[in-house]
Design a protein around this motif. Structure first.
Motif, PDB file in Angstrom:
ATOM      1  N   GLU A  50      74.194   4.050  46.839  1.00  0.00           N
ATOM      2  CA  GLU A  50      74.440   3.178  45.688  1.00  0.00           C
ATOM      3  C   GLU A  50      74.141   1.744  46.087  1.00  0.00           C
ATOM      4  OE1 GLU A  50      77.919   3.754  43.213  1.00  0.00           O
ATOM      5  OE2 GLU A  50      78.420   5.486  44.455  1.00  0.00           O
ATOM      6  N   LEU A  51      73.284   1.102  45.309  1.00  0.00           N
ATOM      7  CA  LEU A  51      72.892  -0.272  45.620  1.00  0.00           C
ATOM      8  C   LEU A  51      73.460  -1.232  44.590  1.00  0.00           C
ATOM      9  CD1 LEU A  51      69.179   0.354  46.622  1.00  0.00           C
ATOM     10  CD2 LEU A  51      71.047  -0.320  48.119  1.00  0.00           C
ATOM     11  N   PHE A  52      74.245  -2.190  45.074  1.00  0.00           N
ATOM     12  CA  PHE A  52      74.805  -3.237  44.226  1.00  0.00           C
ATOM     13  C   PHE A  52      75.286  -4.359  45.120  1.00  0.00           C
ATOM     14  CE2 PHE A  52      78.106  -0.199  45.221  1.00  0.00           C
ATOM     15  CZ  PHE A  52      79.173  -0.991  45.614  1.00  0.00           C
ATOM     16  N   CYS A  53      75.434  -5.536  44.549  1.00  0.00           N
ATOM     17  CA  CYS A  53      75.980  -6.675  45.279  1.00  0.00           C
ATOM     18  C   CYS A  53      77.494  -6.668  45.074  1.00  0.00           C
ATOM     19  CB  CYS A  53      75.371  -7.987  44.776  1.00  0.00           C
ATOM     20  SG  CYS A  53      76.054  -9.447  45.610  1.00  0.00           S
ATOM     21  N   ALA A  54      78.220  -6.302  46.118  1.00  0.00           N
ATOM     22  CA  ALA A  54      79.679  -6.174  46.012  1.00  0.00           C
ATOM     23  C   ALA A  54      80.339  -7.496  45.627  1.00  0.00           C
ATOM     24  CB  ALA A  54      80.261  -5.652  47.320  1.00  0.00           C
ATOM     25  N   ARG A  55      79.827  -8.603  46.155  1.00  0.00           N
ATOM     26  CA  ARG A  55      80.445  -9.903  45.841  1.00  0.00           C
ATOM     27  C   ARG A  55      80.229 -10.268  44.380  1.00  0.00           C
ATOM     28  NH1 ARG A  55      79.282 -13.891  50.875  1.00  0.00           N
ATOM     29  NH2 ARG A  55      80.415 -15.333  49.534  1.00  0.00           N
ATOM     30  N   CYS A  56      79.069  -9.913  43.817  1.00  0.00           N
ATOM     31  CA  CYS A  56      78.850 -10.142  42.383  1.00  0.00           C
ATOM     32  C   CYS A  56      79.795  -9.277  41.558  1.00  0.00           C
ATOM     33  CB  CYS A  56      77.402  -9.823  42.000  1.00  0.00           C
ATOM     34  SG  CYS A  56      76.207 -11.108  42.404  1.00  0.00           S
ATOM     35  N   VAL A  57      79.900  -8.000  41.925  1.00  0.00           N
ATOM     36  CA  VAL A  57      80.772  -7.083  41.188  1.00  0.00           C
ATOM     37  C   VAL A  57      82.211  -7.577  41.237  1.00  0.00           C
ATOM     38  CG1 VAL A  57      81.687  -4.729  41.127  1.00  0.00           C
ATOM     39  CG2 VAL A  57      79.240  -5.101  41.461  1.00  0.00           C
ATOM     40  N   GLU A  58      82.661  -8.037  42.414  1.00  0.00           N
ATOM     41  CA  GLU A  58      84.021  -8.569  42.545  1.00  0.00           C
ATOM     42  C   GLU A  58      84.247  -9.767  41.620  1.00  0.00           C
ATOM     43  OE1 GLU A  58      84.588  -9.512  46.672  1.00  0.00           O
ATOM     44  OE2 GLU A  58      84.483  -7.402  47.267  1.00  0.00           O
ATOM     45  N   GLY A 110      82.811 -10.073  38.753  1.00  0.00           N
ATOM     46  CA  GLY A 110      82.560  -9.659  37.374  1.00  0.00           C
ATOM     47  C   GLY A 110      81.138  -9.902  36.912  1.00  0.00           C
ATOM     48  N   GLN A 111      80.223 -10.105  37.853  1.00  0.00           N
ATOM     49  CA  GLN A 111      78.824 -10.350  37.523  1.00  0.00           C
ATOM     50  C   GLN A 111      77.995  -9.109  37.843  1.00  0.00           C
ATOM     51  OE1 GLN A 111      78.372 -13.666  40.218  1.00  0.00           O
ATOM     52  NE2 GLN A 111      78.267 -15.086  38.487  1.00  0.00           N
ATOM     53  N   HIS A 112      77.009  -8.860  37.000  1.00  0.00           N
ATOM     54  CA  HIS A 112      76.083  -7.751  37.231  1.00  0.00           C
ATOM     55  C   HIS A 112      74.661  -8.196  36.921  1.00  0.00           C
ATOM     56  CE1 HIS A 112      79.975  -5.757  36.759  1.00  0.00           C
ATOM     57  NE2 HIS A 112      79.474  -4.853  37.579  1.00  0.00           N
ATOM     58  N   SER A 119      68.635 -14.712  42.389  1.00  0.00           N
ATOM     59  CA  SER A 119      69.873 -14.458  41.663  1.00  0.00           C
ATOM     60  C   SER A 119      70.734 -15.716  41.708  1.00  0.00           C
ATOM     61  CB  SER A 119      70.635 -13.292  42.302  1.00  0.00           C
ATOM     62  OG  SER A 119      69.843 -12.129  42.343  1.00  0.00           O
ATOM     63  N   SER A 120      71.555 -15.894  40.703  1.00  0.00           N
ATOM     64  CA  SER A 120      72.328 -17.145  40.624  1.00  0.00           C
ATOM     65  C   SER A 120      73.299 -17.323  41.788  1.00  0.00           C
ATOM     66  CB  SER A 120      73.071 -17.222  39.292  1.00  0.00           C
ATOM     67  OG  SER A 120      73.968 -16.126  39.165  1.00  0.00           O
ATOM     68  N   ALA A 121      73.880 -16.247  42.306  1.00  0.00           N
ATOM     69  CA  ALA A 121      74.891 -16.379  43.360  1.00  0.00           C
ATOM     70  C   ALA A 121      74.308 -16.447  44.766  1.00  0.00           C
ATOM     71  CB  ALA A 121      75.884 -15.222  43.273  1.00  0.00           C
ATOM     72  N   GLN A 122      73.129 -15.938  44.992  1.00  0.00           N
ATOM     73  CA  GLN A 122      72.444 -15.992  46.293  1.00  0.00           C
ATOM     74  C   GLN A 122      73.340 -15.502  47.441  1.00  0.00           C
ATOM     75  OE1 GLN A 122      70.974 -20.026  46.599  1.00  0.00           O
ATOM     76  NE2 GLN A 122      69.425 -19.670  45.040  1.00  0.00           N
ATOM     77  N   HIS A 123      73.944 -14.348  47.259  1.00  0.00           N
ATOM     78  CA  HIS A 123      74.880 -13.836  48.258  1.00  0.00           C
ATOM     79  C   HIS A 123      74.227 -13.397  49.564  1.00  0.00           C
ATOM     80  CE1 HIS A 123      77.855 -13.239  44.802  1.00  0.00           C
ATOM     81  NE2 HIS A 123      78.367 -14.156  45.614  1.00  0.00           N
ATOM     82  N   ALA A 124      72.954 -12.982  49.548  1.00  0.00           N
ATOM     83  CA  ALA A 124      72.306 -12.590  50.809  1.00  0.00           C
ATOM     84  C   ALA A 124      72.185 -13.797  51.744  1.00  0.00           C
ATOM     85  CB  ALA A 124      70.932 -11.967  50.544  1.00  0.00           C
TER      86      ALA A 124
END
Length: 85
Positions: A17-25, A27-29, A49-54
């Motif tokens: 399963e591929l998703f950005c956990a920090r975005c999901v936390e 509330g962003q998808h 992406s707006s959050a640039q978590h990588a």
């Protein structure tokens, strides 16, 4: 440029399963693409992406190499040397 980080980066399979956990936390998808850290396996959203978590993960951990987590893509990026591999 010869990048020793890319040369020594291991390989690991993408998670099922591929998703950005920090975005999901948060509330962003709405991430654009996903990237996976080749040191710890963290999956996070890209710089488009707006959050640039990588990139945030690199800045927090110093883990130098990530790979694309997009289907059919196998390229890597070294944050330290700013080299595509």
């Amino acid at each position: 440029m010869n990048c020793t980080h890319l040369d020594h980066a291991g390989d690991m399979p993408l998670p099922a399963e591929l998703f950005c956990a920090r975005c999901v936390e948060a509330g962003q998808h709405d991430w654009v693409h996903l990237r996976m850290c080749l040191e710890c396996g963290n999956v996070a959203c890209c710089d488009s992406s707006s959050a640039q978590h990588a990139t945030a993960h690199f800045k927090e951990t110093g883990h130098p190499v990530m790979r694309s987590a997009e289907p059919g893509e196998e390229w890597r990026w070294c944050y330290v040397d700013e080299v595509l591999g």
